[in-house]
Design an enzyme around this catalytic site. Sequence first.
Site, PDB file in Angstrom:
ATOM      1  N   HIS A 107       0.910  -1.145  -0.035  1.00 41.01           N
ATOM      2  CA  HIS A 107      -0.590  -0.230   0.388  1.00 41.01           C
ATOM      3  C   HIS A 107       1.086   1.281   0.109  1.00 41.01           C
ATOM      4  CE1 HIS A 107       0.203  -1.016   4.446  1.00 41.01           C
ATOM      5  NE2 HIS A 107       0.629   0.764   3.832  1.00 41.01           N
ATOM      6  N   ASP A 116       9.109  -7.815   7.809  1.00 41.89           N
ATOM      7  CA  ASP A 116       7.864  -7.350   8.095  1.00 41.89           C
ATOM      8  C   ASP A 116       8.044  -5.678   7.335  1.00 41.89           C
ATOM      9  OD1 ASP A 116       4.957  -6.919   9.148  1.00 41.89           O
ATOM     10  OD2 ASP A 116       5.673  -5.332  10.105  1.00 41.89           O
ATOM     11  N   HIS A 124       7.817  -2.789   2.220  1.00 45.40           N
ATOM     12  CA  HIS A 124       7.787  -0.799   1.968  1.00 45.40           C
ATOM     13  C   HIS A 124       8.969  -0.232   1.760  1.00 45.40           C
ATOM     14  CE1 HIS A 124       4.116  -2.633   3.062  1.00 45.40           C
ATOM     15  NE2 HIS A 124       4.022  -2.330   4.563  1.00 45.40           N
ATOM     16  N   GLU A 173       6.864   4.140  13.792  1.00 41.26           N
ATOM     17  CA  GLU A 173       5.633   4.164  14.153  1.00 41.26           C
ATOM     18  C   GLU A 173       5.548   4.028  15.066  1.00 41.26           C
ATOM     19  OE1 GLU A 173       3.863   0.680  11.616  1.00 41.26           O
ATOM     20  OE2 GLU A 173       5.580  -0.313  12.466  1.00 41.26           O
ATOM     21  N   LYS A 209       8.792   0.400  15.476  1.00 39.22           N
ATOM     22  CA  LYS A 209       7.705   0.538  16.769  1.00 39.22           C
ATOM     23  C   LYS A 209       8.391   1.377  17.719  1.00 39.22           C
ATOM     24  CE  LYS A 209       5.672  -3.263  14.335  1.00 39.22           C
ATOM     25  NZ  LYS A 209       4.987  -2.209  13.282  1.00 39.22           N
TER      26      LYS A 209
END
Length: 485
Positions: free
Chosen positions: A178, A235, A240, A216, A331
């Site tokens: 995305h 991940d 990405h 994030e 994260k």
Amino acid sequence: MVSRIIPVEPFDLVIFGGTGDLARRKILPGLFRRFVAGQMPPEARVIGAARSAHDDAEYRQIVRDAIAEFMPGAEVDAGRLDAFLERLRYIAVDARGAEGWADLAGTIRDDVVQAFYFSVAPSLFGDLAEKLHKHEIASPDARIVVEKPFGRDLDSARALNDTLAQHFDETQIYRIDHYLGKETVQNLMAVRFGNVLFEPLWNSQYVDHIQITVAETVGVAGRGAYYDRAGAMRDMVQNHLMQLLCLTAMEPPSRFNPDAVRDEKLKVIRALDPVPPADIVRGQYAAEGNQPSYRTDAENPDSTTESFIAMKLHVSNWRWAGTPFYLRTGKRLRARASEIAVVFKDAPHSIFGEDKNRHRNILTIRLQPNEGMDLFVTIKEPGPGGMRLVDVPLDMTFAEALGPEAQEVPDAYERLVMDVIRGNQTLFMRGDEVQAAWAWTDPLVEAWEEAGDRPHPYEPGTTGPEEAQMLMHREGRRWREIRAA
Ligand code: NAD
């Protein structure tokens, strides 16, 4: 000035996993927005297909609730919502069993675009592909959309590609990332290849380095079991960040068509050097106050999986030899912020004398928050105090120049789903790209696993472990700040 809604062809879109989190959070609200924008023709239908038993009315209620939950604050016109929900059907289908397939075969129309969105666990992708084929549901130009993760290493990605290839041609397979659907990511290509201004400077002669950050604030609670088997490298970086790197580093494709663009991206991945362990910093967030540590969230007290990674890469080709690319993602960091920053070299000679603060042109492409671009240029600080220099951003956020409609750009998922219906694969990953990315990733992961490497703990709410700062500092560079706005 901006909006030119072009309705797509009539379609039947089947969402396998139509009751799941991704469908409720992203896909269905996105489709509703496209409906409101007038992009869905009257004949278009959306068919939710999942394991639980529901009738159409119950499914419509599930979607109504999802739109209320995931489009908070949006003005939802009740009449429009009812009209959208009318387009929805639901069929209970078991990917691994016989239930529902005959019903689905009888529902799908042959004279419209067919798209099947696999919004289910990847372990079911093969079953779905096989069932669609066996029950002769998918027409020869039907499209399938597959979600990440696409494998967890080269072998599993190759096996998944092979399984899908048994039933579908590569031109029918849409592997979603995305990040590629974001407005600014596409604008990166427009800015690079639509202007003469940047391309002559877009190389190691003028670019000191490039930073790509995806930060994030959330931890991994709730998906700890999956995440602990993946980590930030698998991940985020393999997909990405790699895609962002490719679009930044690639050569101009001969035309803006799917294979021309993807061929150039593939060449970038293949030109990546192996990364020595000294150029990789892995981190794991510690506990803070009543916020649990990574290991608690992952329910694995001995976990050595990274929730943060920073690394220095080299793209070994003529354009980029000598210009490092720094990648960083994690994260529980200070802010939710993603950007690509192209940091240009210093002017070769300062006519203004010794200037203690170095001034540099930086082009930043912000993916979130406030998608947009800034070009930092050095100007004279206003006032009579002599020739003092200051860096100011030329805001290229477009909204002012292009009018308020520019702010209503579709989000990534809705754009990508419409591209599937249009049959445009430019913003989707090709099978060979995904495999090349894993082929580069695997040895790095194997190396730290074999060495028993342990991630550095870092305080939540920071920019990650101190060692990540050192990765830059030791070469006289610094990361850009991680800021929410
Ligand atoms: P989820 O667990 O919330 O939903 C799974 C869906 O699959 C449900 O609708 C369930 O009924 C259906 N399902 C399960 N077993 C089935 C079977 N045997 N036959 C038919 N349907 C079955 O999962 P999710 O979070 O929506 O994720 C779906 C996919 O999207 C996964 O591949 C995930 O990795 C990926 N993904 C999710 C997100 C997200 O934000 N949720 C983001 C990126 C990628």
